[in-house]
Scaffold this active site. Structure first.
Site: not given
Ligand SMILES: *[C@@H]1O[C@H](CO)[C@@H](O)[C@H](O)[C@H]1NC(C)=O
Ligand SMILES: *[C@@H]1O[C@H](CO)[C@@H](O)[C@H](O)[C@H]1NC(C)=O
Ligand SMILES: *[C@@H]1O[C@H](CO)[C@@H](O)[C@H](O)[C@H]1NC(C)=O
Ligand SMILES: *[C@@H]1O[C@H](CO)[C@@H](O)[C@H](O)[C@H]1NC(C)=O
Length: 441
Positions: A104, A165, A228, A288, A314, A369
């Site tokens: 990626s 990411h 959280e 969320d 994404e 991938h």
């Protein structure tokens, strides 16, 4: 929701009219007349929305289409996804400069910065080998997001992964290793030669107006407790609070870590999980936001800029959910199993469990991938430039040309006079099915 598996054997409902040649001839004739009317849109793209479905190839798209149809009570194959109606398609080759099977980071560098790179590297040319900080300086390549910002547009990233990411990070970071999320991930060579981690670059490289996704822990000092999850802490060694850095010198900017405050924000940094966001099936909808909610919020904020915007989206969770489609076959992955020397039996009950792993012929911890080409679906200004089989870095060049960004800022394309915030946008969908969720709600 897409938590359904396709039945292994689809029982076709025979429709009487399909038995007659006239049915198929008329259907094709309509498609032919529609195709004859397609005119290229040669205006400038005021806005660009780029959807990336990471890890999703054509078989998954086919499975999604059939599933959509089956959820509507049909046999499924005849259904159209919204993306099926996009007028322009191309195939993109995906290899990296140093490797046939891409990752990626290097692919995102190609489609966002316009330059092919080495496996695992972000926002640098192939002159930078992986993991070598001292070979980074001078080899940086600039994303279309940064170029859009320099042209006065608003820019945003929305993802269900951590915002650091590889795919979103190629829009703002320059690093020889995609794994350098926070300074505690840096090698001693990287520290010695002054390389910054990806989270630091998120805040200090380009001013991004809207950032929504996961990745809280890379932003906060080591001892700082997560709001959280009390057992989770920040993981920065340098003691820097990057959220405080981001808020500095900004008017009307807001940091949120849950959905309740998302509605009130103007310019927004929203980090909803310490690492990646949870898969859609596991998401807590009171805390969320969904991907659709994040996208709607981002577009609302970004579209206030009269010069337009660039938004990168994404959705890994849909790619993961793609594993549930039993008609989609993966070449390798964790689903490899043998029972008594042969593939284990399965059925719809087994395959519809959300933890079911798609069977795969080659054992690996996660799917790699593929090396096959991926499809680009395009709609809007200059989308006809997506045609044929292209190198992946061509994508960034079309975006830059359509929006008259560097190095095509003398493109001389006029803006469409058409009103509306989403209509004059160049919509790009790279190997994904996100529009399924965006437009079917
Ligand atoms: C890293 O890059 C520098 C500069 O190009 C080079 O001199 C050095 O040999 C490289 N180091 C390794 C371990 O490849
Ligand atoms: C959401 O975050 C705000 C602070 O931004 C906090 O005051 C509120 O309690 C949080 N909501 C929940 C449900 O935890
Ligand atoms: C494997 O074969 C044995 C003997 O026929 C049988 O008892 C066992 O249940 C089989 N295991 C699986 C996982 O099918
Ligand atoms: C599928 O297989 C499991 C395990 O053998 C069994 O418990 C379940 O009833 C089966 N479901 C169907 C629909 O056959």
């Amino acid at each position: 929701s897409i938590c359904y598996a396709l039945p292994l054997i689809v029982s076709f409902v025979l429709i009487e009219e399909e038995l007659h040649p006239s049915y198929w001839n008329n259907k094709a004739k309509q498609a032919l007349y529609t195709a004859m009317k397609v005119q290229p849109n040669v205006h400038q793209a005021k806005n660009t929305i780029f959807f990336l479905g990471d890890g999703m190839g054509v078989p998954t798209v086919t499975a999604a289409r059939i599933l959509k149809g089956q959820l509507e009570g049909k046999s499924g194959e005849e259904t159209s996804l919204v993306m099926d109606t996009f007028p322009h398609l191309a195939l993109s080759k995906t290899y990296n400069v140093d490797q046939q099977m891409p990752d990626s980071a290097a692919t995102a560098t190609a489609y966002l910065c316009g330059v092919k790179a080495n496996y695992g590297t972000l926002g640098v040319s192939a002159s930078t080998p992986r993991n070598n900080c001292s070979a980074t300086s001078g080899n940086e390549v600039t994303s279309v997001l940064q170029r859009a910002k320099e042209a006065g547009k608003s820019v945003g990233i929305v993802t269900t992964t951590r915002v650091q990411h590889a795919s979103p990070a190629a829009s703002y970071a320059h690093t020889p290793d995609r794994g350098w999320y926070s300074d505690s991930d840096l090698t001693s060579e990287a520290v010695e030669n002054g390389c910054h981690d990806i989270a630091y670059q998120l805040v200090h490289n380009v001013e991004i107006n809207v950032i929504l996704g996961g990745g809280r822990q890379y932003m906060f000092p080591k001892n700082m407790q997560d709001p959280e999850y009390p057992s989770s802490k920040g993981n920065r060694n340098d003691g820097i609070n990057l959220v405080v850095d981001w808020l500095q010198n900004k008017n009307n900017a807001k940091y949120v870590w849950n959905k309740s405050k998302l509605r009130a924000a103007v310019s927004c940094l929203g980090l909803f999980e310490p690492k990646d966001c949870r898969f859609e099936l596991d998401r807590d909808p009171t805390m969320d936001p969904s991907l659709t909610e994040m996208m709607e919020k981002a577009i609302k904020i970004l579209s206030k800029n009269p010069k337009g915007f660039f938004l990168f989206v994404e959705d890994n969770s849909l790619a993961e959910d793609g594993k549930h489609f039993t008609t989609a076959v993966y070449g390798n992955g964790p689903g490899y199993q043998l029972a008594n020397g042969s593939r284990p039996d399965m059925n719809a009950t087994i395959s519809s469990h959300k933890d079911y792993r798609q069977q795969a012929p080659v054992p690996l911890g996660s799917e790699t991938h593929g090396i096959e080409d991926v499809a680009i679906y395009a709609k809007g200004p200059m989308s006809h430039l997506f045609h044929g089989v292209q190198e992946q870095n061509y994508i960034a060049h079309v975006i830059a040309y359509a929006a008259c960004l560097e190095p095509y800022n003398d493109c001389k394309l006029s803006l469409s006079s058409r009103a509306g915030s989403v209509h004059p946008s160049l919509l790009l969908l790279l190997m994904g099915l996100l529009l399924l969720s965006l437009y079917s709600v």
